[in-house]
Design a protein around this motif. Structure first.
Motif, PDB file in Angstrom:
ATOM      1  N   VAL A  56      11.081  17.030  -2.857  1.00  0.00           N
ATOM      2  CA  VAL A  56      11.553  17.810  -1.859  1.00  0.00           C
ATOM      3  C   VAL A  56      12.446  16.712  -0.871  1.00  0.00           C
ATOM      4  N   LEU A  57      12.145  15.501  -0.450  1.00  0.00           N
ATOM      5  CA  LEU A  57      12.501  14.602   0.280  1.00  0.00           C
ATOM      6  C   LEU A  57      12.342  13.465   0.017  1.00  0.00           C
ATOM      7  N   ASP A  58      13.083  12.400  -0.123  1.00  0.00           N
ATOM      8  CA  ASP A  58      12.708  11.018  -0.148  1.00  0.00           C
ATOM      9  C   ASP A  58      13.865  10.083   0.486  1.00  0.00           C
ATOM     10  N   GLY A  59      13.229   8.814   0.693  1.00  0.00           N
ATOM     11  CA  GLY A  59      14.361   7.911   1.317  1.00  0.00           C
ATOM     12  C   GLY A  59      13.653   6.295   1.471  1.00  0.00           C
ATOM     13  N   SER A  60      14.567   5.556   1.504  1.00  0.00           N
ATOM     14  CA  SER A  60      13.988   3.984   1.397  1.00  0.00           C
ATOM     15  C   SER A  60      14.537   3.373   2.733  1.00  0.00           C
ATOM     16  N   LYS A  61      13.503   2.466   3.213  1.00  0.00           N
ATOM     17  CA  LYS A  61      13.657   1.551   4.152  1.00  0.00           C
ATOM     18  C   LYS A  61      14.405   2.425   5.532  1.00  0.00           C
ATOM     19  N   GLY A  68       1.384  26.583  -2.241  1.00  0.00           N
ATOM     20  CA  GLY A  68       0.497  25.387  -2.694  1.00  0.00           C
ATOM     21  C   GLY A  68       0.479  24.115  -1.782  1.00  0.00           C
ATOM     22  N   GLU A  69       0.031  22.912  -2.129  1.00  0.00           N
ATOM     23  CA  GLU A  69      -0.169  21.826  -1.642  1.00  0.00           C
ATOM     24  C   GLU A  69       1.006  21.010  -1.789  1.00  0.00           C
ATOM     25  N   TYR A  70       1.650  20.596  -0.460  1.00  0.00           N
ATOM     26  CA  TYR A  70       2.515  19.605  -0.439  1.00  0.00           C
ATOM     27  C   TYR A  70       2.110  18.069   0.087  1.00  0.00           C
ATOM     28  N   ARG A  71       2.681  17.159  -0.582  1.00  0.00           N
ATOM     29  CA  ARG A  71       2.462  15.480  -0.471  1.00  0.00           C
ATOM     30  C   ARG A  71       3.259  15.044   0.150  1.00  0.00           C
ATOM     31  N   PHE A  72       2.714  14.256   1.256  1.00  0.00           N
ATOM     32  CA  PHE A  72       3.777  13.221   2.079  1.00  0.00           C
ATOM     33  C   PHE A  72       3.208  12.037   1.942  1.00  0.00           C
ATOM     34  N   CYS A  73       4.082  11.179   1.398  1.00  0.00           N
ATOM     35  CA  CYS A  73       3.756   9.864   1.163  1.00  0.00           C
ATOM     36  C   CYS A  73       4.497   8.853   1.809  1.00  0.00           C
ATOM     37  N   PHE A  74       3.714   7.623   2.060  1.00  0.00           N
ATOM     38  CA  PHE A  74       4.740   6.437   2.762  1.00  0.00           C
ATOM     39  C   PHE A  74       4.303   5.244   1.904  1.00  0.00           C
ATOM     40  N   ASN A  75       5.276   4.464   1.482  1.00  0.00           N
ATOM     41  CA  ASN A  75       5.064   3.296   0.669  1.00  0.00           C
ATOM     42  C   ASN A  75       5.359   1.964   1.217  1.00  0.00           C
ATOM     43  N   ASN A  76       4.597   1.049   1.451  1.00  0.00           N
ATOM     44  CA  ASN A  76       4.763  -0.067   1.927  1.00  0.00           C
ATOM     45  C   ASN A  76       4.728  -1.192   0.941  1.00  0.00           C
ATOM     46  N   GLU A  77       5.152  -0.999  -0.377  1.00  0.00           N
ATOM     47  CA  GLU A  77       4.943  -1.812  -1.589  1.00  0.00           C
ATOM     48  C   GLU A  77       6.179  -3.067  -1.590  1.00  0.00           C
ATOM     49  N   MET A  78       7.233  -2.537  -0.871  1.00  0.00           N
ATOM     50  CA  MET A  78       8.370  -3.650  -0.478  1.00  0.00           C
ATOM     51  C   MET A  78       8.017  -4.772   0.326  1.00  0.00           C
ATOM     52  N   ASP A 112      10.865  -0.531   8.885  1.00  0.00           N
ATOM     53  CA  ASP A 112      11.452   0.376   7.931  1.00  0.00           C
ATOM     54  C   ASP A 112      10.199   0.941   6.967  1.00  0.00           C
ATOM     55  N   ILE A 113      10.394   1.777   6.280  1.00  0.00           N
ATOM     56  CA  ILE A 113       9.442   2.086   5.456  1.00  0.00           C
ATOM     57  C   ILE A 113       9.972   3.277   4.523  1.00  0.00           C
ATOM     58  N   ASP A 114       9.434   3.270   3.274  1.00  0.00           N
ATOM     59  CA  ASP A 114       9.674   4.408   2.182  1.00  0.00           C
ATOM     60  C   ASP A 114       8.980   5.617   2.093  1.00  0.00           C
ATOM     61  N   TYR A 115       9.620   6.762   1.948  1.00  0.00           N
ATOM     62  CA  TYR A 115       8.729   7.900   2.144  1.00  0.00           C
ATOM     63  C   TYR A 115       9.240   8.868   1.199  1.00  0.00           C
ATOM     64  N   GLU A 116       8.384   9.882   0.789  1.00  0.00           N
ATOM     65  CA  GLU A 116       8.726  10.807  -0.263  1.00  0.00           C
ATOM     66  C   GLU A 116       7.656  12.023  -0.019  1.00  0.00           C
ATOM     67  N   VAL A 117       8.536  13.381  -0.127  1.00  0.00           N
ATOM     68  CA  VAL A 117       7.578  14.334  -0.030  1.00  0.00           C
ATOM     69  C   VAL A 117       7.808  15.142  -1.527  1.00  0.00           C
ATOM     70  N   VAL A 118       6.658  15.467  -1.759  1.00  0.00           N
ATOM     71  CA  VAL A 118       6.602  16.138  -3.344  1.00  0.00           C
ATOM     72  C   VAL A 118       6.009  17.587  -3.095  1.00  0.00           C
ATOM     73  N   GLY A 119       6.374  18.604  -3.797  1.00  0.00           N
ATOM     74  CA  GLY A 119       5.978  19.949  -3.673  1.00  0.00           C
ATOM     75  C   GLY A 119       4.969  20.266  -4.679  1.00  0.00           C
ATOM     76  N   GLU A 161       0.873  -1.311   0.165  1.00  0.00           N
ATOM     77  CA  GLU A 161      -0.028  -0.019  -0.069  1.00  0.00           C
ATOM     78  C   GLU A 161       0.995   1.222   0.054  1.00  0.00           C
ATOM     79  N   LYS A 162       0.383   2.234  -0.571  1.00  0.00           N
ATOM     80  CA  LYS A 162       1.070   3.478  -0.648  1.00  0.00           C
ATOM     81  C   LYS A 162      -0.015   4.727  -0.325  1.00  0.00           C
ATOM     82  N   ALA A 163       0.139   5.476   0.790  1.00  0.00           N
ATOM     83  CA  ALA A 163      -0.726   6.303   1.495  1.00  0.00           C
ATOM     84  C   ALA A 163       0.109   7.890   1.442  1.00  0.00           C
ATOM     85  N   CYS A 164      -0.671   8.673   1.169  1.00  0.00           N
ATOM     86  CA  CYS A 164      -0.238  10.015   0.885  1.00  0.00           C
ATOM     87  C   CYS A 164      -1.155  11.128   1.632  1.00  0.00           C
ATOM     88  N   PHE A 165      -0.518  12.055   2.424  1.00  0.00           N
ATOM     89  CA  PHE A 165      -1.315  13.106   3.034  1.00  0.00           C
ATOM     90  C   PHE A 165      -0.813  14.567   2.642  1.00  0.00           C
TER      91      PHE A 165
END
Length: 223
Positions: free
Chosen positions: A72-77, A91-101, A59-66, A31-35
């Motif tokens: 803007v920020l990203d990282g894995s595990k 504007g709107e910034y997106r903060f996402c968590f990725n558990n597809e691994m 551990d989790i993968d994360y990503e921040v998109v402008g 699952e990938k969830a964004c806030f």
């Protein structure tokens, strides 16, 4: 009466400059969830904190998109992270968590998104008989208290994360010890039953190999 009123007014002013959202979310496998958080203007400070409380290897993968789609920020595990950056675009910034691994492990993520306006050009409330120096000193004291409370809050989250991870490790170790004990007990019972079966098999085989009749024993005695 003037000092409490002034203190309450300054507290309201400081709180109006900060908006925060703290949530705990359970990510399912794959699952990938964004806030989302909205920056009303450029130059705002955005603080992003997260920590994996349970699940898998924590551990989790994360990503921040402008707003312009730029990362803007990203990282894995990563197990946890604490970041502060300046909003370069409105504007709107997106903060996402990725558990597809993960194929079967759920992840419990505790995170907080804070939007802070550090502008201090607004007109502060004042009372008659209060000098600007007193107002400024009181404002500095309130800001210091706010920073100290934020530090205490982060420390509490850190210790909470450690407690949850240690508890998960203890439960996992306890489960492994229990399963190993059950398997060892079953193996010992199986070995005991196998030994009894082998001994009985040998004795039954010996009786069938050397039969002795009553007539044969009598003939040997008469001779």
């Amino acid at each position: 009466m003037r000092t409490p009123l002034l203190l309450c007014s300054l507290l309201g002013y400081i709180c109006s400059l900060v908006s925060a959202t703290a949530l705990t979310y359970k990510l399912q496998p794959n699952e990938k969830a964004c806030f989302f958080a909205n920056a009303d203007q450029k130059g705002l400070k955005l603080a992003f904190y997260f920590a994996v409380q349970s699940g898998g290897s924590f551990d989790i993968d994360y990503e921040v998109v402008g707003p312009n789609g730029k990362v803007v920020l990203d990282g894995s595990k990563e197990r946890q992270g604490d970041f502060v950056f300046t909003a370069k675009e409105q504007g709107e910034y997106r903060f996402c968590f990725n558990n597809e691994m993960s194929t079967f492990a759920e992840k419990m993520v505790d995170f907080e998104i804070t939007v802070e306006n550090e502008s201090r050009d607004a007109q502060l409330p004042s009372k008659q008989g209060t000098s600007p120096e007193q107002t400024s000193a009181l404002e500095e004291s309130i800001l210091k208290i706010s920073r100290d409370l934020s530090t205490i809050n982060r420390n509490q989250k850190y210790f909470r994360t450690r407690e949850n991870r240690n508890m998960s490790t203890v439960k996992s170790t306890e489960s492994r010890i229990f399963n190993f004990s059950v398997a060892e007990s079953a193996l010992m019972v199986s070995m005991a039953g196998l030994q009894v079966f082998i001994v009985r098999f040998f004795f039954q085989g010996a009786r069938k190999a050397r039969p002795i009749s009553a007539n044969g024993a009598l003939e040997a005695y008469e001779a």
